[in-house]
Write an enzyme that holds these catalytic residues in place. Structure first.
Site, PDB file in Angstrom:
ATOM      1  CE  LYS A  98      52.251  55.852  42.148  1.00  0.00           C
ATOM      2  NZ  LYS A  98      50.809  55.878  42.372  1.00  0.00           N
ATOM      3  N   GLY A 110      35.556  42.434  41.255  1.00  0.00           N
ATOM      4  CA  GLY A 110      36.489  42.750  42.343  1.00  0.00           C
ATOM      5  C   GLY A 110      35.753  43.336  43.528  1.00  0.00           C
ATOM      6  CG  LEU A 111      32.705  41.743  45.110  1.00  0.00           C
ATOM      7  CD1 LEU A 111      31.988  40.415  45.273  1.00  0.00           C
ATOM      8  CD2 LEU A 111      31.713  42.891  45.206  1.00  0.00           C
ATOM      9  N   GLY A 112      36.896  43.932  46.586  1.00  0.00           N
ATOM     10  CA  GLY A 112      37.884  44.287  47.604  1.00  0.00           C
ATOM     11  C   GLY A 112      37.446  45.539  48.337  1.00  0.00           C
ATOM     12  CE  LYS A 113      42.540  48.456  50.316  1.00  0.00           C
ATOM     13  NZ  LYS A 113      43.227  47.271  49.747  1.00  0.00           N
ATOM     14  CB  VAL A 114      37.372  50.278  45.646  1.00  0.00           C
ATOM     15  CG1 VAL A 114      36.479  51.242  44.889  1.00  0.00           C
ATOM     16  CG2 VAL A 114      38.657  50.974  46.082  1.00  0.00           C
ATOM     17  N   GLY A 115      35.442  47.824  45.837  1.00  0.00           N
ATOM     18  CA  GLY A 115      34.275  47.129  45.292  1.00  0.00           C
ATOM     19  C   GLY A 115      33.160  46.937  46.315  1.00  0.00           C
TER      20      GLY A 115
HETATM   21  N1  LIG Z   1      41.861  51.789  47.330  1.00  0.00           N
HETATM   22  C1  LIG Z   1      41.901  52.956  46.726  1.00  0.00           C
HETATM   23  O1  LIG Z   1      41.750  54.015  47.365  1.00  0.00           O
HETATM   24  C2  LIG Z   1      42.120  53.045  45.244  1.00  0.00           C
HETATM   25  C3  LIG Z   1      42.271  54.315  44.649  1.00  0.00           C
HETATM   26  C4  LIG Z   1      42.421  54.410  43.250  1.00  0.00           C
HETATM   27  C5  LIG Z   1      42.443  53.246  42.493  1.00  0.00           C
HETATM   28  N2  LIG Z   1      42.313  52.012  43.110  1.00  0.00           N
HETATM   29  C6  LIG Z   1      42.341  50.827  42.260  1.00  0.00           C
HETATM   30  O2  LIG Z   1      41.108  50.136  42.388  1.00  0.00           O
HETATM   31  C7  LIG Z   1      41.317  48.724  42.298  1.00  0.00           C
HETATM   32  C8  LIG Z   1      40.769  48.039  43.555  1.00  0.00           C
HETATM   33  O3  LIG Z   1      41.424  48.586  44.695  1.00  0.00           O
HETATM   34  P1  LIG Z   1      41.170  47.994  46.156  1.00  0.00           P
HETATM   35  O4  LIG Z   1      41.813  48.940  47.082  1.00  0.00           O
HETATM   36  O5  LIG Z   1      39.719  47.654  46.292  1.00  0.00           O
HETATM   37  O6  LIG Z   1      42.042  46.680  46.060  1.00  0.00           O
HETATM   38  P2  LIG Z   1      41.794  45.297  46.847  1.00  0.00           P
HETATM   39  O7  LIG Z   1      43.068  44.544  46.700  1.00  0.00           O
HETATM   40  O8  LIG Z   1      41.239  45.540  48.205  1.00  0.00           O
HETATM   41  O9  LIG Z   1      40.624  44.592  46.007  1.00  0.00           O
HETATM   42  C9  LIG Z   1      40.813  44.002  44.760  1.00  0.00           C
HETATM   43  C10 LIG Z   1      39.889  42.797  44.721  1.00  0.00           C
HETATM   44  O10 LIG Z   1      39.914  42.264  43.394  1.00  0.00           O
HETATM   45  C11 LIG Z   1      39.935  40.847  43.505  1.00  0.00           C
HETATM   46  N3  LIG Z   1      40.476  40.294  42.261  1.00  0.00           N
HETATM   47  C12 LIG Z   1      41.770  40.181  41.883  1.00  0.00           C
HETATM   48  N4  LIG Z   1      41.845  39.605  40.673  1.00  0.00           N
HETATM   49  C13 LIG Z   1      40.583  39.361  40.286  1.00  0.00           C
HETATM   50  C14 LIG Z   1      40.018  38.783  39.119  1.00  0.00           C
HETATM   51  N5  LIG Z   1      40.775  38.346  38.109  1.00  0.00           N
HETATM   52  N6  LIG Z   1      38.674  38.689  39.053  1.00  0.00           N
HETATM   53  C15 LIG Z   1      37.889  39.130  40.062  1.00  0.00           C
HETATM   54  N7  LIG Z   1      38.374  39.683  41.189  1.00  0.00           N
HETATM   55  C16 LIG Z   1      39.702  39.793  41.298  1.00  0.00           C
HETATM   56  C17 LIG Z   1      40.770  40.576  44.730  1.00  0.00           C
HETATM   57  O11 LIG Z   1      40.526  39.281  45.261  1.00  0.00           O
HETATM   58  C18 LIG Z   1      40.303  41.685  45.672  1.00  0.00           C
HETATM   59  O12 LIG Z   1      39.205  41.266  46.466  1.00  0.00           O
HETATM   60  C19 LIG Z   1      42.829  48.549  42.092  1.00  0.00           C
HETATM   61  O13 LIG Z   1      43.092  48.479  40.718  1.00  0.00           O
HETATM   62  C20 LIG Z   1      43.412  49.821  42.661  1.00  0.00           C
HETATM   63  O14 LIG Z   1      44.650  50.141  42.070  1.00  0.00           O
HETATM   64  C21 LIG Z   1      42.131  51.903  44.453  1.00  0.00           C
END
Ligand SMILES: NC(=O)c1ccc[n+]([C@@H]2O[C@H](COP(=O)([O-])OP(=O)(O)OC[C@H]3O[C@@H](n4cnc5c(N)ncnc54)[C@H](O)[C@@H]3O)[C@@H](O)[C@H]2O)c1
Length: 360
Positions: free
Chosen positions: A83, A183-188
């Site tokens: 990393k 967490g309903l972001g990209k992964v959620g």
């Molecule tokens: N994107 C990937 O490919 C990937 C790969 C491995 C691990 N991850 C991990 O998965 C997690 C989510 O990744 P992502 O890409 O979806 O990120 P993202 O930033 O798109 O989504 C995160 C979501 O969580 C919400 N959030 C933040 N704080 C919160 C809280 N206290 N309560 C409820 N919701 C909250 C945010 O508003 C956002 O919608 C992260 O921890 C990331 O490190 C992601």
């Protein structure tokens, strides 16, 4: 993998190589950490972050590079763990010259380390870094990159959850289960789609009104709750932390009603010992770095020339790996987090040892 104390130094933590890089004119100050190349070149992203001190940057890169070695080992990749961190505020100092200077330092390692995106770096940045080095992945689609890694991350998390469901309820499906997604972001979002398709009921929360609006219009059947504490205390079967790290801590674990925890967030265990607390409460925790490896599987596939179907097949195997870990945990009487570490260390030792067979 175990959590380091921030005062640990590279010698005591067993890292192979730690490289400090500086280019005064562009303002680049970077540290590249290579924990292990037992399985192949070290792969891990570049975090661009305004650390309070060099010690903080070093502690982070040591911790993250070690974590990548375990993640890559259990993802079945022929890649070691590394990393990098760039110390500074990306909003203030990120420039073409800085990224290209960084690329030249990556190139100077001759392929011992492959970089990719992480917090504060994006595919467009990797395209710039790639003008100076061959050893970069996570690039834009126009440059043969894989694009959005959250698609396969969510798919892998779903596979890990299926394995956990089978372990606890005897069937590898979430049909009829209530799953809480924090967490309903990209992964959620993608995970929610897989769960609904499988017949699960989804209860969810997010702090971002846009994310909530997206779910309301795309999946109106999802029940939304106020915050993560309400979700933890809700009557759910599975808890899926998909926001920030530290979701499993001294406050949440005692309150948790779910029987299974499987989510995408990195570093879900707030401190060492939480895995034992979960086990003592009879909650099955699938280690975060095992189930969220779909993203690294995707970027690693780029090194071969990206093929989505092949990468998806590899991410689907997270189901088998999770099963193996859960069985090992039972057999050895340890929490799954400990079993996962043991399995990763075993692969690094068993396969890494083969380098001793001399080839001309
Ligand atoms: N994107 C990937 O490919 C990937 C790969 C491995 C691990 N991850 C991990 O998965 C997690 C989510 O990744 P992502 O890409 O979806 O990120 P993202 O930033 O798109 O989504 C995160 C979501 O969580 C919400 N959030 C933040 N704080 C919160 C809280 N206290 N309560 C409820 N919701 C909250 C945010 O508003 C956002 O919608 C992260 O921890 C990331 O490190 C992601």
């Amino acid at each position: 993998m175990g959590v380091f104390a921030s005062t640990d130094d590279p010698v005591s933590t067993g890292h192979e190589q730690v490289v400090f890089c500086q280019d005064k004119q562009s303002g680049l100050k970077a540290i590249i950490g290579i924990y292990s190349t037992a399985l192949g070149p070290a792969l891990g992203g570049t975090r661009f972050y305004p650390y309070a001190s060099e010690d903080d940057a070093l502690a982070d890169v040591l911790d993250l590079s070690r974590g990548m070695a375990y993640k890559n080992a259990l993802a079945g990749l022929d890649l070691g763990g590394g990393k990098a961190v760039i110390w500074g505020d990306p909003e203030q100092i990120k420039s073409e010259a800085l990224l290209r200077a960084y690329g030249r330092f990556v190139e100077s390692l001759g392929g011992r380390y492959y970089t990719a995106c992480d917090v504060g770096t994006y595919v467009a940045d990797m395209d710039v870094v790639a003008r100076e080095t061959r050893y970069v992945t996570g690039r834009s689609v126009e440059h043969g990159g894989a694009g959005d890694s959250s698609i396969l991350t969510a798919w892998g998390v779903f596979q890990g959850m299926r394995a956990a469901a089978e372990h606890v309820w005897g069937t590898p499906s979430l049909r009829g289960r209530r799953v809480g997604v924090a967490g309903l972001g990209k992964v959620g979002k993608y995970l929610t789609g897989h769960l609904l398709e499988d017949g699960a009921e989804v209860v969810a929360t997010d702090v971002n009104p846009k994310a909530l609006a997206w779910v309301r219009s795309n999946h109106p059947q999802v029940t939304l709750v106020d915050d993560a504490s309400a979700l933890v205390a809700a009557d759910i079967d599975v808890y899926a932390p998909c926001a920030l790290g530290g979701a499993l801590n001294d406050d949440t674990v005692p309150a948790l009603r779910a029987k299974v925890v499987t989510g995408a967030a990195n570093n879900q265990l707030a401190h060492p010992g939480i895995e034992k607390l979960l086990a003592d409460r009879g909650i099955l925790y699938t280690p975060d770095y095992v189930v969220n490896a779909g993203g690294v599987i995707q970027v690693a596939d780029e090194i071969e020339g990206f093929n989505f179907d092949r990468a998806k097949l590899r991410a689907t195997r997270i189901y088998d790996t999770t099963r193996e870990i859960l069985h090992l945990a039972d057999a050895e009487g340890v929490p799954p987090a400990v079993a996962a570490d043991r399995l990763a260390e075993r692969r690094m030792a068993d396969v890494g040892r083969l380098r001793a067979i001399h080839l001309r």
